[in-house]
Every structure is written in structure tokens, then in C-alpha cells.
Write a protein that holds these residues in place. Structure first.
Motif, PDB file in Angstrom:
ATOM      1  N   THR A 104       0.814  -1.221   0.000  1.00 35.96           N
ATOM      2  CA  THR A 104       0.000   0.000   0.000  1.00 35.96           C
ATOM      3  C   THR A 104       0.846   1.269   0.000  1.00 35.96           C
ATOM      4  OG1 THR A 104      -0.113   0.101   2.428  1.00 35.96           O
ATOM      5  CG2 THR A 104      -1.800  -1.212   1.298  1.00 35.96           C
TER       6      THR A 104
ATOM      7  N   GLN B 178      -0.244   3.821   2.426  1.00 36.09           N
ATOM      8  CA  GLN B 178      -1.521   4.505   2.220  1.00 36.09           C
ATOM      9  C   GLN B 178      -2.688   3.550   2.523  1.00 36.09           C
ATOM     10  OE1 GLN B 178      -1.486   7.829   1.473  1.00 36.09           O
ATOM     11  NE2 GLN B 178       0.736   7.650   1.595  1.00 36.09           N
TER      12      GLN B 178
ATOM     13  N   HIS C 226      -6.429   4.715   1.735  1.00 35.36           N
ATOM     14  CA  HIS C 226      -6.875   4.724   0.339  1.00 35.36           C
ATOM     15  C   HIS C 226      -7.361   3.347  -0.098  1.00 35.36           C
ATOM     16  CE1 HIS C 226      -5.659   8.835  -0.270  1.00 35.36           C
ATOM     17  NE2 HIS C 226      -4.400   8.570   0.057  1.00 35.36           N
TER      18      HIS C 226
END
Length: 315
Positions: free
Chosen positions: A144, A147, A150
Motif C-alpha cells: 500500500t 496509504q 486509500h
């Protein structure tokens, strides 16, 4: 014999096997540009079977043939780990972002540990759990790029069901493989599983593939398929099964977290993707988790003291 003298070899084998699986994300993405997912899965294991069968017949001349329910065991291995898992994997390689695919696949060890404890009665230690959590955290960081929000905001999508089926199938394959390895070698188990998986895939691949697709497939597509056949399937599957046989499915599964790490490294070198500080942080977590979770303390050998002169004379 060498493994008994040098037990660290099995950990190197597992690291190499699971790391090579990271290359399957890239190779699968290339191959599915010319062929449908089921066809890619079939071709991958068709070539693998061609390689494995003669090797098994030469090296395992005296192996006994499966009997009764053992045939069903190998059919189950072919169905779960070869056919269904790879259909789902290549669908994801074609349709899903690699970030999401990698994150789902990285969760495999959790389910394998649970199934191993439930059905195989494997002992799961606090060290194993903590090492798994460290490695899984590192895999999530790499995938990721830190993140997390998100990824969660993307929400649930139909492809997630495909990825979930892949995770369940691989966990079942690992646990059933441990049962097979109690009776057969890793080479025999891998060969039978791949042969039955290829047979299951054949009619579906035949239905969706045209002659023009085969003729017009690029050299890169065929190279990707052969790479997955020889390196990712034949060599790595045998090493992975040998690892399961030696240290158990639960502990061996922790090494699966090396897969997204190798995928990112290969993407950096082959696809020109940037190396970020968050990748290095994730790699530290993964390697620390794998090392800690699989570390076994050596038992101290107690040496009996030399008998005194008085005791020696008494003897």
C-alpha cells in the motif's frame, strides 16, 4: 541428508521459492495480454507436467502408486492449489490492481496457520504469531506504500470474491499437501497435483482458446508462461513442499510474505518503478518477521562430567 546436517538450507529453499512467486505477478500480467486467465493457467502447468513426469519416473522409480482415497487427495490438491487458485490468480492479474491482489495473497499465512492448528494439530507458538504479524505488517506497508486509508476507501468489489477464493484455495492446498507429504515425497506430491490440476483445466482452456491466439501470441507471452512453468511451478513448488514437510505448513507459510517484497523489487528493476523509503521500511518488517517467526533455539547438549579417579576405580 544434507538438510539434516544443515537445517538452514530448508529456510533458504523456502525463501527462494516464495520470492520467485513474486515474479508470477509480472509474468501473469504479460501472459494474460494474449490469453485468457484459464488458458494461461493451463499452459503454465501443462509445460510443468511435461517436465515433472519424466523427472519423477527417473528419480522416484520405486515410489508406490497412490491407493483408494489417496487418489482423491491428489485430485483435491490439483483442484485447490493448481486449478482454482491459478484461475483466480490470473483473473486478478488481469483485472485487479496488483496492490489489492498482493494484499489478499499476503494474508494467506493467517488462514494456513489457523487450518494447520485445527486439522493438523500443529503447535503454534507465540513466536510464530508475532513473527507472522511483523511480516504481514511489512507486506501491507510495501503493497500500500503506507496509504492504508486509500485501500480501505476503495471498498468491496466483485474481484475481492475472486481473491478471497484464491486465498482459501491456497490455504487448503498447503494443509492438504502436508497430509500428502506424510506418505509421498515432495516431487511425487507436486507432480500428481500438477497433473490432476492440468487435466481439470484442459476442457475450460480448450473452450476459450482459438488457434489464432496461439499463433499470434508474442515471444514475451511464451517466455512468461515458460518462466512460470519452470521456475515458479516446478522448482519452487518442490522446494515449498519440502519446506512444509520439514518444518510444517504453519511455519513455512510465514515465508509467503516474501512474495510481495520480491514483486516490488522486480517491478523496480524490470518496470522502472521507483524505490521508496516505505519499501525499505516494509522490507525490514518482512525480513524481521520471517526471521523471528521461524527461529528455533538450538537445544543445549549436556556433556556428562568426567568421572573422578575414585569413581573410575569403582567402575
Amino acid at each position: 541428508m544434507m538438510i539434516k546436517r544443515h537445517p538452514w538450507i530448508i529456510y533458504v529453499m523456502l525463501a527462494l521459492a516464495t520470492s520467485s512467486w513474486g515474479s508470477a505477478f509480472i509474468a501473469g500480467n504479460y501472459a494474460t495480454r494474449d490469453f485468457e486467465p484459464i488458458t494461461v493457467a493451463f499452459l503454465r502447468f501443462f509445460f510443468a507436467a511435461i517436465i515433472l513426469i519424466p523427472i519423477m519416473l527417473i528419480k522416484e522409480k520405486k515410489h508406490r502408486r497412490p491407493k483408494g482415497k489417496e487418489w482423491l487427495l491428489f485430485v483435491s490438491l490439483g483442484l485447490t492449489g493448481i486449478a482454482l487458485y491459478n484461475i483466480c490468480f490470473f483473473i486478478a492479474a488481469k483485472e485487479a490492481p496488483i496492490v489489492k491482489s498482493s494484499l489478499f495473497i499476503a494474508s494467506n499465512p493467517v488462514l494456513i496457520i489457523l487450518l494447520s492448528a485445527l486439522f493438523l494439530k500443529e503447535k503454534i507458538t507465540v513466536r510464530n504469531i508475532f513473527g507472522l504479524c511483523l511480516a504481514l505488517t511489512g507486506a501491507a506497508i510495501i503493497i500500500t506504500e503506507g496509504q492504508f486509508i486509500h485501500v480501505f476507501r476503495a471498498g468491496f468489489q466483485p474481484i475481492d470474491i475472486v481473491l478471497l477464493v484464491a486465498v482459501v484455495c491456497w490455504a487448503l492446498y498447503s494443509v492438504l499437501g502436508k497430509v500428502a507429504l506424510q506418505r509421498f515425497s515432495s516431487l511425487v506430491s507436486t507432480t500428481y497435483a500438477i497433473v490432476f490440476g492440468t487435466i481439470i483445466l484442459f476442457p475450460f482452456a480448450l473452450a476459450e482458446t482459438s488457434t489464432s491466439q496461439i499463433i499470434h501470441a508474442t515471444p514475451l507471452t511464451w517466455a512468461s508462461i515458460l518462466h512460470m512453468s519452470i521456475v515458479v511451478s516446478v522448482i519452487s513448488f518442490i522446494m515449498y513442499y519440502q519446506g512444509i514437510r520439514t518444518i510444517g505448513a504453519a511455519k513455512a507459510s510465514i515465508f509467503i510474505n516474501l512474495m510481495p517484497l520480491s514483486a516490488v523489487i522486480l517491478a523496480i528493476f524490470l518496470l522502472g518503478e521507483p524505490l521508496l523509503p516505505v519499501h525499505i521500511l516494509g522490507a525490514i518488517f518482512v525480513l524481521s518477521g520471517v526471521t523471528y517467526g521461524t527461529w528455533t533455539k538450538r537445544k543445549k547438549v549436556t556433556v556428562a562430567p568426567e568421572p573422578s579417579e575414585k569413581e573410575a576405580n569403582a567402575i
